[in-house]
Design a protein around this motif. Structure first.
Motif, PDB file in Angstrom:
ATOM      1  N   TRP A   9       0.859  -1.183   0.000  1.00 47.39           N
ATOM      2  CA  TRP A   9       0.000   0.000   0.000  1.00 47.39           C
ATOM      3  C   TRP A   9       0.889   1.225   0.000  1.00 47.39           C
ATOM      4  O   TRP A   9       1.849   1.296   0.781  1.00 47.39           O
ATOM      5  N   ASN A  12      -3.338   6.596   0.318  1.00 53.20           N
ATOM      6  CA  ASN A  12      -4.661   6.708  -0.319  1.00 53.20           C
ATOM      7  C   ASN A  12      -5.130   5.350  -0.825  1.00 53.20           C
ATOM      8  O   ASN A  12      -5.228   4.415  -0.047  1.00 53.20           O
ATOM      9  N   MET A  13      -5.355   5.230  -2.137  1.00 53.64           N
ATOM     10  CA  MET A  13      -5.852   3.958  -2.668  1.00 53.64           C
ATOM     11  C   MET A  13      -4.829   3.298  -3.590  1.00 53.64           C
ATOM     12  O   MET A  13      -5.164   2.431  -4.395  1.00 53.64           O
ATOM     13  N   PHE A  15      -1.835   0.954  -4.676  1.00 54.47           N
ATOM     14  CA  PHE A  15      -1.154  -0.300  -4.341  1.00 54.47           C
ATOM     15  C   PHE A  15      -0.192  -0.654  -5.471  1.00 54.47           C
ATOM     16  O   PHE A  15      -0.534  -0.533  -6.647  1.00 54.47           O
ATOM     17  N   VAL A  24       3.643  -3.334 -10.969  1.00 55.17           N
ATOM     18  CA  VAL A  24       2.331  -3.044 -11.549  1.00 55.17           C
ATOM     19  C   VAL A  24       1.567  -2.214 -10.518  1.00 55.17           C
ATOM     20  O   VAL A  24       1.274  -2.694  -9.425  1.00 55.17           O
ATOM     21  N   MET A  26      -1.658  -0.012  -9.110  1.00 53.67           N
ATOM     22  CA  MET A  26      -3.123  -0.003  -9.199  1.00 53.67           C
ATOM     23  C   MET A  26      -3.626   1.167  -8.374  1.00 53.67           C
ATOM     24  O   MET A  26      -3.023   1.519  -7.363  1.00 53.67           O
ATOM     25  N   ASP A  27      -4.710   1.768  -8.824  1.00 55.72           N
ATOM     26  CA  ASP A  27      -5.239   2.910  -8.079  1.00 55.72           C
ATOM     27  C   ASP A  27      -6.734   3.024  -8.363  1.00 55.72           C
ATOM     28  O   ASP A  27      -7.240   2.445  -9.319  1.00 55.72           O
ATOM     29  N   ALA A  28      -7.408   3.788  -7.520  1.00 61.14           N
ATOM     30  CA  ALA A  28      -8.841   4.029  -7.687  1.00 61.14           C
ATOM     31  C   ALA A  28      -9.051   5.412  -8.296  1.00 61.14           C
ATOM     32  O   ALA A  28      -8.110   6.205  -8.424  1.00 61.14           O
ATOM     33  N   ASN A  36      -6.138   7.856  -9.584  1.00 62.12           N
ATOM     34  CA  ASN A  36      -6.117   7.266 -10.938  1.00 62.12           C
ATOM     35  C   ASN A  36      -4.693   7.164 -11.492  1.00 62.12           C
ATOM     36  O   ASN A  36      -4.451   7.431 -12.669  1.00 62.12           O
ATOM     37  N   SER A  37      -3.740   6.782 -10.642  1.00 61.23           N
ATOM     38  CA  SER A  37      -2.347   6.668 -11.096  1.00 61.23           C
ATOM     39  C   SER A  37      -2.055   5.284 -11.682  1.00 61.23           C
ATOM     40  O   SER A  37      -0.934   5.014 -12.116  1.00 61.23           O
ATOM     41  N   GLY A  38      -3.052   4.432 -11.702  1.00 64.26           N
ATOM     42  CA  GLY A  38      -2.891   3.096 -12.290  1.00 64.26           C
ATOM     43  C   GLY A  38      -4.253   2.506 -12.547  1.00 64.26           C
ATOM     44  O   GLY A  38      -5.272   3.116 -12.199  1.00 64.26           O
ATOM     45  N   PRO A  39      -4.296   1.331 -13.177  1.00 64.13           N
ATOM     46  CA  PRO A  39      -5.581   0.720 -13.499  1.00 64.13           C
ATOM     47  C   PRO A  39      -6.332   0.241 -12.263  1.00 64.13           C
ATOM     48  O   PRO A  39      -5.750   0.048 -11.194  1.00 64.13           O
ATOM     49  N   ARG A  40      -7.625   0.015 -12.434  1.00 64.26           N
ATOM     50  CA  ARG A  40      -8.454  -0.604 -11.415  1.00 64.26           C
ATOM     51  C   ARG A  40      -8.064  -2.082 -11.330  1.00 64.26           C
ATOM     52  O   ARG A  40      -7.941  -2.743 -12.375  1.00 64.26           O
ATOM     53  N   PRO A  41      -7.885  -2.602 -10.105  1.00 66.51           N
ATOM     54  CA  PRO A  41      -7.406  -3.991  -9.969  1.00 66.51           C
ATOM     55  C   PRO A  41      -8.306  -5.031 -10.632  1.00 66.51           C
ATOM     56  O   PRO A  41      -7.805  -5.969 -11.257  1.00 66.51           O
ATOM     57  N   LYS A  42      -9.620  -4.858 -10.524  1.00 64.06           N
ATOM     58  CA  LYS A  42     -10.515  -5.880 -11.079  1.00 64.06           C
ATOM     59  C   LYS A  42     -10.344  -6.004 -12.585  1.00 64.06           C
ATOM     60  O   LYS A  42     -10.364  -7.105 -13.141  1.00 64.06           O
TER      61      LYS A  42
END
Lengths: 138, 138
Positions: A9, A12-13, A15, A24, A26-28, A36-42
């Motif tokens: 982590w 914020n959001m 990872f 890789v 991931m961000d929300a 939004n600094s990376g894709p949504r994990p799902k």
């Protein structure tokens, strides 16, 4: 064989995962506290499927001496309405471009990946409806 | 709701996916014709799970006013021996570090993610054995 991925982590959001030695992120979205600094994990589940079956197909085509000019894979997935919101259905479109492509060979390569080699497809098929189609652009 | 990911082949074993507007590259190892310029696609399944549940947990902890110093998620997955080689089992370890952390609250946040919110866990649980544990470092 065991695979392992370590994720940390980073405020914020955000990872960051180390996947096969590559970072890789991931961000929300901002509306849920991310940047939004990376894709949504799902949604990475869709990339995982595309890369897995894509690598199979391109390897099989190489062995068949089939040369394609371009190869794109589109994965569309339906999410359930209720929590936990998960994919209930995925559809993969394989789009090949090239000259005088042998449709039967392309179909065989894709079927082999979906039925025999792609471990991501095999896992997802146990969890949801999985369908696919082939499109060819001359 | 529908999610869509477009992936394009970029020579040899390299595939680039656009995931929520971010490029995610995938590649194979040199021994199978790749250049290791990105992670293996199948292992992205592990990052997807870690990011999904991690974002849930950190959001729930924020609402509970629980502050952690660090938070790491380790995902280990067992692969079948036979083709299609797919994950038959995954284990998630949540590692929290902080002062005077409330174990019950951490446990509640993780359980809520695993049982109610994390759509990646929900999908994987239909396809394989999924287990998890919590570790705390003071």
């Amino acid at each position: 064989m065991t695979h392992k991925v370590e994720t940390s982590w980073n405020g914020n959001m955000r990872f960051d995962a180390m996947v096969s030695g590559h970072k890789v992120s991931m961000d929300a979205l901002p509306e849920v506290g991310g940047e939004n600094s990376g894709p949504r994990p799902k949604e990475l589940m869709l990339a995982s499927l595309a890369g897995c079956t894509g690598m199979d197909v391109i390897s099989i085509l190489r062995k068949m001496k089939v040369e394609v000019e371009s190869f794109n894979i589109s994965v569309e997935a339906d999410l359930t309405e209720e929590h936990p919101k998960h994919y209930s259905k995925m559809h993969v479109t394989y789009l090949f471009k090239g000259n005088n492509l042998d449709v039967e060979k392309l179909k065989k390569a894709v079927d082999l990946s979906q039925d025999k080699y792609c471990g991501v497809s095999a896992a997802y098929r146990k969890a949801m409806q999985l369908s696919y189609e082939i499109k060819i652009v001359e």
